[in-house]
Design a protein around this motif. Structure first.
Motif, PDB file in Angstrom:
ATOM      1  N   UNK A  68      -4.170  -0.390  -6.577  1.00 36.99           N
ATOM      2  CA  UNK A  68      -3.882  -0.428  -5.254  1.00 36.99           C
ATOM      3  C   UNK A  68      -2.339   0.002  -5.056  1.00 36.99           C
ATOM      4  N   UNK A  69      -1.783   1.110  -4.480  1.00 37.20           N
ATOM      5  CA  UNK A  69      -0.496   1.660  -4.654  1.00 37.20           C
ATOM      6  C   UNK A  69       0.094   1.206  -3.358  1.00 37.20           C
ATOM      7  N   UNK A  70       1.137   0.700  -3.234  1.00 37.29           N
ATOM      8  CA  UNK A  70       1.363  -0.025  -1.778  1.00 37.29           C
ATOM      9  C   UNK A  70       2.840   0.771  -1.683  1.00 37.29           C
ATOM     10  N   UNK A  71       3.217   0.888  -0.396  1.00 42.13           N
ATOM     11  CA  UNK A  71       4.690   1.356  -0.187  1.00 42.13           C
ATOM     12  C   UNK A  71       4.955   1.032   1.179  1.00 42.13           C
ATOM     13  N   UNK A  72       6.140   1.092   1.769  1.00 42.87           N
ATOM     14  CA  UNK A  72       6.570   0.792   2.952  1.00 42.87           C
ATOM     15  C   UNK A  72       6.148   1.983   3.841  1.00 42.87           C
ATOM     16  N   UNK A  73       5.586   1.751   5.123  1.00 43.58           N
ATOM     17  CA  UNK A  73       5.272   2.718   5.804  1.00 43.58           C
ATOM     18  C   UNK A  73       6.669   3.692   6.357  1.00 43.58           C
ATOM     19  N   UNK A  74       6.436   4.806   6.392  1.00 45.32           N
ATOM     20  CA  UNK A  74       7.750   5.515   6.914  1.00 45.32           C
ATOM     21  C   UNK A  74       8.033   5.302   8.390  1.00 45.32           C
ATOM     22  N   UNK A  75       9.410   5.002   8.451  1.00 45.93           N
ATOM     23  CA  UNK A  75       9.935   4.878   9.857  1.00 45.93           C
ATOM     24  C   UNK A  75       9.744   5.620  11.052  1.00 45.93           C
TER      25      UNK A  75
END
Length: 75
Positions: A68-75
């Motif tokens: 599972x590759x996780x990142x912050x949502x784009x603003x």
């Protein structure tokens, strides 16, 4: 882009994978990605990610590992 942090939680007993993933996300910079390696699909994690403003991509490997590759949502 390669993940900034890799968390191998395949040998951990629940709820430790979720706890460690959430701890790592607390420290994740906006530009970073977290790769979590798990032994099974983490359905409860997906809801927590959605509620906390993260996006993710899931891949299942031939050996059964779920990435599972996780990142912050784009603003």
């Amino acid at each position: 882009m390669k993940p900034s942090i890799v968390l191998d939680a395949r040998d951990l007993e629940p709820p430790e994978p979720m706890v460690r993933t959430m701890e790592a996300l607390d420290k994740l910079a906006m530009s970073e990605k977290l790769l979590v390696l798990l032994p099974r699909e983490p359905y409860p994690l997906y809801r927590a990610l959605e509620l906390n403003g993260f996006t993710w991509q899931t891949k299942r490997q031939a050996d059964g590992t779920v990435e599972v590759l996780i990142q912050h949502q784009e603003p």
